[in-house]
Design a protein around this motif. Structure first.
Motif, PDB file in Angstrom:
ATOM      1  N   PRO A   1       0.428   5.238   0.109  1.00  0.00           N
ATOM      2  CA  PRO A   1      -0.496   6.369   0.240  1.00  0.00           C
ATOM      3  C   PRO A   1      -0.305   7.408  -0.852  1.00  0.00           C
ATOM      4  CG  PRO A   1       0.508   5.839   2.354  1.00  0.00           C
ATOM      5  CD  PRO A   1       1.215   5.020   1.329  1.00  0.00           C
ATOM      6  N   ALA A   2       0.949   7.634  -1.271  1.00  0.00           N
ATOM      7  CA  ALA A   2       1.199   8.660  -2.287  1.00  0.00           C
ATOM      8  C   ALA A   2       0.538   8.280  -3.616  1.00  0.00           C
ATOM      9  CB  ALA A   2       2.703   8.843  -2.474  1.00  0.00           C
TER      10      ALA A   2
ATOM     11  N   ALA B   1     -10.208  13.410   0.031  1.00  0.00           N
ATOM     12  CA  ALA B   1      -9.853  12.006   0.259  1.00  0.00           C
ATOM     13  C   ALA B   1      -8.359  11.785   0.044  1.00  0.00           C
ATOM     14  CB  ALA B   1     -10.672  11.104  -0.653  1.00  0.00           C
ATOM     15  N   ALA B   2      -7.804  12.488  -0.964  1.00  0.00           N
ATOM     16  CA  ALA B   2      -6.356  12.385  -1.231  1.00  0.00           C
ATOM     17  C   ALA B   2      -5.576  12.906  -0.031  1.00  0.00           C
ATOM     18  CB  ALA B   2      -5.998  13.160  -2.495  1.00  0.00           C
ATOM     19  N   ASP B   3      -6.012  14.046   0.524  1.00  0.00           N
ATOM     20  CA  ASP B   3      -5.350  14.584   1.727  1.00  0.00           C
ATOM     21  C   ASP B   3      -5.437  13.581   2.868  1.00  0.00           C
ATOM     22  OD1 ASP B   3      -4.824  16.862   0.328  1.00  0.00           O
ATOM     23  OD2 ASP B   3      -6.487  18.015   1.170  1.00  0.00           O
TER      24      ASP B   3
ATOM     25  N   TYR C   1       0.838  -1.194   0.000  1.00  0.00           N
ATOM     26  CA  TYR C   1       0.000   0.000   0.000  1.00  0.00           C
ATOM     27  C   TYR C   1       0.875   1.248   0.000  1.00  0.00           C
ATOM     28  CZ  TYR C   1      -3.169   3.595   1.649  1.00  0.00           C
ATOM     29  OH  TYR C   1      -3.887   4.756   1.771  1.00  0.00           O
TER      30      TYR C   1
ATOM     31  N   LEU D   1      -6.550   9.515  -6.593  1.00  0.00           N
ATOM     32  CA  LEU D   1      -7.733  10.294  -6.222  1.00  0.00           C
ATOM     33  C   LEU D   1      -7.694  11.686  -6.847  1.00  0.00           C
ATOM     34  CD1 LEU D   1      -7.868   9.198  -2.490  1.00  0.00           C
ATOM     35  CD2 LEU D   1      -9.698   8.842  -4.156  1.00  0.00           C
ATOM     36  N   ARG D   2      -6.498  12.287  -6.884  1.00  0.00           N
ATOM     37  CA  ARG D   2      -6.385  13.631  -7.467  1.00  0.00           C
ATOM     38  C   ARG D   2      -6.609  13.590  -8.985  1.00  0.00           C
ATOM     39  NH1 ARG D   2      -2.407  14.571  -3.172  1.00  0.00           N
ATOM     40  NH2 ARG D   2      -3.514  15.914  -1.719  1.00  0.00           N
TER      41      ARG D   2
ATOM     42  N   VAL E   1      -5.707  10.217   2.782  1.00  0.00           N
ATOM     43  CA  VAL E   1      -4.840   9.027   2.673  1.00  0.00           C
ATOM     44  C   VAL E   1      -3.363   9.394   2.796  1.00  0.00           C
ATOM     45  CG1 VAL E   1      -6.480   7.749   1.261  1.00  0.00           C
ATOM     46  CG2 VAL E   1      -4.685   9.061   0.146  1.00  0.00           C
ATOM     47  N   GLU E   2      -3.054  10.683   2.595  1.00  0.00           N
ATOM     48  CA  GLU E   2      -1.655  11.106   2.690  1.00  0.00           C
ATOM     49  C   GLU E   2      -1.250  11.471   4.116  1.00  0.00           C
ATOM     50  OE1 GLU E   2       0.159  12.839  -1.387  1.00  0.00           O
ATOM     51  OE2 GLU E   2      -1.159  14.178  -0.284  1.00  0.00           O
TER      52      GLU E   2
ATOM     53  N   ALA F   1      -2.050   6.240  -3.967  1.00  0.00           N
ATOM     54  CA  ALA F   1      -3.502   6.310  -3.772  1.00  0.00           C
ATOM     55  C   ALA F   1      -3.979   7.753  -3.863  1.00  0.00           C
ATOM     56  CB  ALA F   1      -3.877   5.706  -2.420  1.00  0.00           C
ATOM     57  N   ALA F   2      -3.214   8.658  -3.243  1.00  0.00           N
ATOM     58  CA  ALA F   2      -3.588  10.075  -3.274  1.00  0.00           C
ATOM     59  C   ALA F   2      -3.536  10.611  -4.699  1.00  0.00           C
ATOM     60  CB  ALA F   2      -2.658  10.868  -2.361  1.00  0.00           C
ATOM     61  N   GLU F   3      -2.514  10.225  -5.442  1.00  0.00           N
ATOM     62  CA  GLU F   3      -2.385  10.691  -6.822  1.00  0.00           C
ATOM     63  C   GLU F   3      -3.553  10.189  -7.675  1.00  0.00           C
ATOM     64  OE1 GLU F   3      -0.814  12.984  -8.239  1.00  0.00           O
ATOM     65  OE2 GLU F   3      -1.747  12.462 -10.164  1.00  0.00           O
TER      66      GLU F   3
ATOM     67  N   VAL G   1      -8.726  11.583 -10.416  1.00  0.00           N
ATOM     68  CA  VAL G   1     -10.191  11.550 -10.532  1.00  0.00           C
ATOM     69  C   VAL G   1     -10.745  12.956 -10.327  1.00  0.00           C
ATOM     70  CG1 VAL G   1     -12.319  10.662  -9.514  1.00  0.00           C
ATOM     71  CG2 VAL G   1     -10.352   9.148  -9.789  1.00  0.00           C
ATOM     72  N   ALA G   2     -10.183  13.667  -9.345  1.00  0.00           N
ATOM     73  CA  ALA G   2     -10.651  15.030  -9.059  1.00  0.00           C
ATOM     74  C   ALA G   2     -10.450  15.937 -10.272  1.00  0.00           C
ATOM     75  CB  ALA G   2      -9.907  15.583  -7.853  1.00  0.00           C
TER      76      ALA G   2
ATOM     77  N   MET H   1     -12.773  14.250  -3.805  1.00  0.00           N
ATOM     78  CA  MET H   1     -11.592  13.452  -4.153  1.00  0.00           C
ATOM     79  C   MET H   1     -10.313  14.102  -3.622  1.00  0.00           C
ATOM     80  SD  MET H   1     -12.621  10.748  -5.685  1.00  0.00           S
ATOM     81  CE  MET H   1     -14.091  10.806  -4.675  1.00  0.00           C
ATOM     82  N   GLU H   2     -10.254  15.436  -3.694  1.00  0.00           N
ATOM     83  CA  GLU H   2      -9.082  16.148  -3.153  1.00  0.00           C
ATOM     84  C   GLU H   2      -8.973  15.918  -1.647  1.00  0.00           C
ATOM     85  OE1 GLU H   2      -6.651  17.681  -4.474  1.00  0.00           O
ATOM     86  OE2 GLU H   2      -7.267  18.121  -6.540  1.00  0.00           O
TER      87      GLU H   2
END
Lengths: 117, 123
Positions: free
Chosen positions: A102-103, B20-22, A100, A109-110, B24-25, A105-107, A112-113, B17-18
């Motif tokens: 996190p970086a 959620a990204a924050d 896993y 999500l961003r 998970v980080e 996963a965050a990317e 998608v944003a 989504m932004e």
């Protein structure tokens, strides 16, 4: 059709509510957890309390909880596979895969944003 | 659904989504702790809800009977997990799409987007 679906969902719900048992490496700490992962009971045997120091006893509890949840997850996966007609996975992955990131996963999500915004 | 409402929902989704990204980080070191038995047992749970640690005081190991100590361990784990769950719920509750919280939408997806109709599968 609806009855069949409800029957399948009921089977999965039963597996989530069923209780599974796990132990530590010595077998002297026993944890019972539901298929949904809720810790129902922690049994510390007299032997465990006598032979393990406080730190080792705590670690044994963590191991036993992980074991119970792994067994529960495997049982749940088997039930889902049975009712869905799909083959069960050989191994149920741990709740938090070691891979896993996190970086990443965050990317994702961003990304998608950006598409949505 | 009119175009303005659709645009607003797209913006809400992007914002969610932004956030959620924050979420998970957040640092992996972030965790939730809870105690039971007047501090005899402290359980630590990670951001994702995984049990990281159970700490039993030497005094509790010596002075509390094995069955009660097991109950304290169970209670501490449950309480720490509840803390982690509360944090996740708070995040979902703070995010809105189309004026509804994400938590409400997940609980009842059909009500989340009124006016939408699931298309029928063509035979």
């Amino acid at each position: 059709m609806t009855d069949q679906l409800n029957g399948r969902l009921a089977r999965i719900a039963e597996a989530q509510e069923a209780v599974y048992e796990g132990t530590d490496d010595t077998g002297t700490v026993v944890v019972r957890a539901t298929g949904a992962g809720r810790v129902e009971d922690v049994y510390l045997s007299p032997q465990a309390v006598r032979d393990l120091d406080a730190q080792a006893l705590g670690a044994a509890c963590v191991t036993a909880v992980a074991d119970a949840r792994m067994i529960a997850a495997q049982a749940l996966a088997a039930t889902i596979a049975e009712v869905s007609g799909q083959p069960a996975p050989v191994d149920v992955p741990a709740s938090v895969p070691q891979t896993y990131d996190p970086a990443s996963a965050a990317e994702a999500l961003r990304a998608v944003a950006r598409r949505a915004g | 659904m009119n175009p303005d409402a659709l645009s607003a929902i797209r913006r809400d989704i992007a914002a969610a989504m932004e956030s959620a990204a924050d979420f998970v980080e957040r640092p992996a070191s972030e965790h939730y702790q809870a105690a039971a038995g007047d501090g005899a047992v402290i359980a630590t749970v990670g951001v994702g809800g995984q049990l990281l640690d159970v700490r039993i005081t030497p005094q509790a190991r010596r002075g509390v009977d094995n069955l009660t100590l097991g109950e304290h361990v169970r209670d501490a784990i449950r309480a720490a997990e509840a803390e982690a769950e509360q944090a996740r719920t708070a995040l979902l509750g703070s995010l809105t799409i189309g004026g509804r919280s994400v938590a409400d939408i997940l609980a009842d997806p059909g009500a989340g987007l009124p006016g939408t109709v699931r298309p029928r599968r063509q035979r």
